[in-house]
Each structure stands twice: as structure tokens, then as C-alpha cells.
Motif scaffolding. Sequence first.
Motif, PDB file in Angstrom:
ATOM      1  N   ARG A   1       3.367  18.205 -56.798  1.00 17.79           N
ATOM      2  CA  ARG A   1       2.933  16.916 -56.276  1.00 17.79           C
ATOM      3  C   ARG A   1       3.127  16.930 -54.764  1.00 17.79           C
ATOM      4  NH1 ARG A   1       1.700  17.136 -60.817  1.00 17.79           N
ATOM      5  NH2 ARG A   1       1.759  15.525 -62.439  1.00 17.79           N
ATOM      6  N   ASP A   2       2.312  16.175 -54.074  1.00 19.55           N
ATOM      7  CA  ASP A   2       2.447  16.069 -52.622  1.00 19.55           C
ATOM      8  C   ASP A   2       3.572  15.081 -52.309  1.00 19.55           C
ATOM      9  OD1 ASP A   2       2.111  15.566 -49.833  1.00 19.55           O
ATOM     10  OD2 ASP A   2       0.058  16.310 -49.998  1.00 19.55           O
ATOM     11  N   ASN A   3       4.637  15.577 -51.696  1.00 20.78           N
ATOM     12  CA  ASN A   3       5.808  14.753 -51.407  1.00 20.78           C
ATOM     13  C   ASN A   3       5.753  14.101 -50.029  1.00 20.78           C
ATOM     14  OD1 ASN A   3       7.148  15.289 -53.900  1.00 20.78           O
ATOM     15  ND2 ASN A   3       7.740  17.311 -53.102  1.00 20.78           N
ATOM     16  N   GLY A   4       4.604  14.197 -49.378  1.00 20.58           N
ATOM     17  CA  GLY A   4       4.446  13.543 -48.090  1.00 20.58           C
ATOM     18  C   GLY A   4       4.355  12.034 -48.239  1.00 20.58           C
ATOM     19  N   HIS A   5       4.192  11.353 -47.137  1.00 24.79           N
ATOM     20  CA  HIS A   5       4.133   9.889 -47.144  1.00 24.79           C
ATOM     21  C   HIS A   5       2.800   9.418 -46.573  1.00 24.79           C
ATOM     22  CE1 HIS A   5       8.375   9.601 -48.193  1.00 24.79           C
ATOM     23  NE2 HIS A   5       8.632  10.515 -47.272  1.00 24.79           N
ATOM     24  N   ASP A   6       2.144   8.546 -47.312  1.00 29.61           N
ATOM     25  CA  ASP A   6       0.928   7.919 -46.799  1.00 29.61           C
ATOM     26  C   ASP A   6       1.277   7.020 -45.616  1.00 29.61           C
ATOM     27  OD1 ASP A   6      -1.251   8.855 -48.408  1.00 29.61           O
ATOM     28  OD2 ASP A   6      -0.429   7.703 -50.085  1.00 29.61           O
ATOM     29  N   ARG A   7       0.376   6.983 -44.644  1.00 30.65           N
ATOM     30  CA  ARG A   7       0.574   6.125 -43.476  1.00 30.65           C
ATOM     31  C   ARG A   7      -0.702   5.338 -43.206  1.00 30.65           C
ATOM     32  NH1 ARG A   7       3.512  10.718 -42.472  1.00 30.65           N
ATOM     33  NH2 ARG A   7       5.639  10.415 -41.710  1.00 30.65           N
ATOM     34  N   LYS A   8      -0.530   4.092 -42.884  1.00 30.79           N
ATOM     35  CA  LYS A   8      -1.669   3.264 -42.540  1.00 30.79           C
ATOM     36  C   LYS A   8      -2.356   3.824 -41.303  1.00 30.79           C
ATOM     37  CE  LYS A   8      -3.068  -1.496 -41.595  1.00 30.79           C
ATOM     38  NZ  LYS A   8      -2.625  -2.903 -41.432  1.00 30.79           N
TER      39      LYS A   8
END
Length: 285
Positions: free
Chosen positions: A198-205
Motif C-alpha cells: 500500500r502507498d504509505n504516503g500522505h495525500d495533500r490538498k
Amino acid sequence: MKFDRNTGLVLEGGGMRGVFTSGVLDAFMKHDLYFRYVVAVSAGACNGLSYASHQPRRARISNIDMLAKYDYIGVRHLVTQGCIFDPDLLYDRFPNELVPYDYDEYFRNCRSGYQFEMVATNCETGQAEYLSEYEGNKHRLLSIARASSSLPYVSKIVMVDDKPMLDGGIIDSIPVEHSMAVGHPFNVIVTTHSKGWRDNGHDRKQPKFIYRNYPRLRVLLSHRLEAYNRQMDLVDELETSGQAVVIRPEAPVTVGRMEKDISKLEALYEQGFRNGEKFISKYID
């Protein structure tokens, strides 16, 4: 487990990780296994095109041999052509000169009932477009493939049918739900990550100056990782319930989206080919 003409083949993208998919498809072609319905995204669309025209090893040559020769990934292409992958080479010289695409065979297969859809993201509507070209328009066929593979931020928007398009992976990285919706309840899914990844990054606006004319695209980009991880969850669920067979790398993939290490690419291609052979042996022979 029985495969028939209603079984769908779903091809994920992943940039240069797509060499895994090209290995799988070459194994399929070696054994004359052609699914009558294929839906593909981004790099999966480009690899799938060679499968749809029944051209073994063409995608491998394009992805590995020609990368070694022409070094078609890099910032200089972004500066000179607006795309980090050299678009003139990939969507003009490759298919029309250096690694000729068999348009005649592709369109002949279409007339015989084979379907090949490529996913692109409509920048205006924020919706997925599932595009195909069966009428002999070579330019439109390549434009769809280019749009499906045009990564946000590092590629120009591509116009298809007067609509602004970008990479289909922005909204539908693994279009198995679409395949099921159009009549294929059982699917073979080729992904380019190992099980459990899974992609453990963080979504950013996304700030308003990014794609300022396309607010719906900004919304998609602000939730891209969350959407992708949900699709990976769905793939696992379909596999567990027996509605899909998933072909994936056995171990975490070290090949990056813009990988240029030829030895890594060759190893991942060979792994894909072996996994394709295993699938044939288990389910088809």
C-alpha cells in the motif's frame, strides 16, 4: 477455475514497473492466449497495445532495449518537450519507424470482436474515460495511449476528441470495477506491486495554482493515494472471493516509476514472464 470469452484482462500502470506486465503478456502470447476484452491504464495501456496487435517482445524492446539506446526519460525532455518521457520518440518514431506497430493486425483483431480499452482522466469533469479506437484512426489510437500515460505534473495535457486528458491512473489505476460493469464478472488482474503493498504516503490538498483551470482534477489529485489504496483493497477482496486471479510480483518491487537501471528492468521483465508461464500452467494447460 474456468476462463471463457467473458473473462476480462485488467492491466495496471506503474511507469517503468510496467515491464513486469510486458513479461506477463509475452508469456501469454507465447502460448497464444488472447483475452477478448482488455482494459488497461497508463503503462499498462502501452504494453497492452502490443498484446492487442499480437506482437510478442515489442513492448520489451520499447521499454528496455530502446531505453538503453535512446535514454528517453529525463528532465531534458521535460524542458524541451514538456514531458519527462520523450513523447515524440515514444508516440511517433517508435510505432511508425523504430519499433513498427502492426496497425493492420490491431484493427483486424478489433473487427473480429476483440476489445481493447484505455483509461484516461478527463481534466474538466474529473471522470474516467474508457476509450477505444476500432475504426482505423491511427492518430487517435496513439493519442489515447499517450493521454492514458501522461503523468500529472511532468506531462502535457493531451487532447482526445477535443477533451483535455491525463493519466488514467489518477482516477482508476486498476479498472476492474469497470470491467465487471461492462459484462465481465471474472477477471485476470495484472498489478505491478507485490501482495499487501500500500502507498504509505500522505495525500495533500493541491494549491489553486496547480491546474488552475481544472478544479475537479485538483480534487482527484488531492485524494489520489487514498483512492489507489482502496482499489488495492478491492483487488484483494476479489481474489479472496474467487472473482479474480491476480498476477503480481512475488516480492516488493525496487523498480521505480521512472527507473533507468537496465539490469533491474530486465529482472522484473523476466519475473513477469515466469509468472505468466505459471498462470498458463496452472489455469490454461
